[in-house]
Design a protein around this motif. Structure first.
Motif, PDB file in Angstrom:
ATOM      1  N   ASP A  62      -3.261   5.613  -2.500  1.00  0.00           N
ATOM      2  CA  ASP A  62      -4.084   4.451  -2.818  1.00  0.00           C
ATOM      3  C   ASP A  62      -5.440   4.594  -2.131  1.00  0.00           C
ATOM      4  O   ASP A  62      -5.537   5.073  -0.991  1.00  0.00           O
ATOM      5  N   PRO A  70      -4.957   1.612  -6.553  1.00  0.00           N
ATOM      6  CA  PRO A  70      -3.972   2.678  -6.735  1.00  0.00           C
ATOM      7  C   PRO A  70      -4.468   3.672  -7.780  1.00  0.00           C
ATOM      8  O   PRO A  70      -5.314   3.321  -8.630  1.00  0.00           O
ATOM      9  N   ARG A  94       3.802   7.740 -10.485  1.00  0.00           N
ATOM     10  CA  ARG A  94       4.437   6.724  -9.658  1.00  0.00           C
ATOM     11  C   ARG A  94       5.764   6.306 -10.287  1.00  0.00           C
ATOM     12  O   ARG A  94       5.808   5.825 -11.429  1.00  0.00           O
ATOM     13  N   ILE A 146       0.848  -1.189   0.000  1.00  0.00           N
ATOM     14  CA  ILE A 146       0.000   0.000   0.000  1.00  0.00           C
ATOM     15  C   ILE A 146       0.882   1.236   0.000  1.00  0.00           C
ATOM     16  O   ILE A 146       1.842   1.338   0.765  1.00  0.00           O
ATOM     17  N   ARG A 147       0.557   2.178  -0.896  1.00  0.00           N
ATOM     18  CA  ARG A 147       1.322   3.422  -0.994  1.00  0.00           C
ATOM     19  C   ARG A 147       0.395   4.619  -0.807  1.00  0.00           C
ATOM     20  O   ARG A 147      -0.823   4.501  -0.993  1.00  0.00           O
ATOM     21  N   VAL A 197      -7.678  -2.638  -2.558  1.00  0.00           N
ATOM     22  CA  VAL A 197      -6.763  -1.520  -2.767  1.00  0.00           C
ATOM     23  C   VAL A 197      -6.857  -1.093  -4.229  1.00  0.00           C
ATOM     24  O   VAL A 197      -6.705  -1.912  -5.135  1.00  0.00           O
TER      25      VAL A 197
END
Length: 199
Positions: free
Chosen positions: A6, A72, A135, A2-3, A70
């Motif tokens: 997100d 992104p 990213r 996870i970034r 999740v």
């Protein structure tokens, strides 16, 4: 992994007792939160809850096992056709999509545009900016980034483009400004760094 930026769908209520009532209502309306760039305890992730008003943002940590899905930012562009086409930020997204796709960089919308794409709930207003997340693992050459910045200049709304890497994030416009130092957003908080260390 996870970034930050997100979108996370929660599979059970995680609001602390100290949360304002609007936080509880927001998560009942839609169980989606946004991953934050902040440190969290082992087995947890730092997130933010968005309320219906711009000033309504609430930070908390949630258990990783409460995260059911999740999304992104780079996974959201395929849903762009679902947005309300009359909104300036949406028109800007449609305009930048082919330009950014040609760069080969991983990118996607953040902010209100990303949130509406993930949840299907109205979050974009006529005054919304377009937030873009690039990213990267390592910063691309400055000439390549300058071309990206140039492609965002003729739009009818403000575009806030952020270069997002595992070690932190920096505003693209600031990185290309020629300043000796820029503001790097890290999990430990913002700090000024020498521009040459990022290029």
């Amino acid at each position: 992994m996870i970034r930050p930026h997100d979108l996370l769908r929660l599979n059970w209520p995680v609001t602390p007792a100290t949360a304002p009532r609007w936080v509880v209502l927001a998560l009942c309306r839609t169980p989606w939160v946004v991953a934050r760039r902040a440190l969290a305890a082992e087995g947890r992730v730092a997130v933010g809850v968005r309320g219906p008003h711009r000033a309504q943002r609430f930070a908390l940590d949630v258990p990783l096992d409460a995260v059911a899905a999740v999304l992104p930012p780079e996974a959201l562009t395929a849903r762009a056709h679902t947005l309300r086409a009359e909104l300036p930020a949406v028109r800007a997204l449609h305009a930048v999509r082919p330009r950014l796709d040609r760069t080969g960089l991983r990118w996607g919308p953040g902010g209100s545009v990303g949130f509406e794409l993930a949840t299907g709930l109205p979050a974009i207003t006529r005054d919304s900016d377009l937030d873009i997340v690039l990213r990267v693992e390592h910063p691309p050459p400055l000439a390549e980034l300058a071309a990206v910045q140039a492609s965002l200049q003729d739009l009818s709304v403000r575009v806030d483009c952020q270069l997002d890497a595992p070690w932190g994030a920096v505003a693209l416009a600031e990185l290309l400004s020629g300043a000796d130092r820029v503001l790097l957003r890290t999990p430990n908080g913002p700090r000024l760094v020498w521009t040459e260390t990022l290029t």
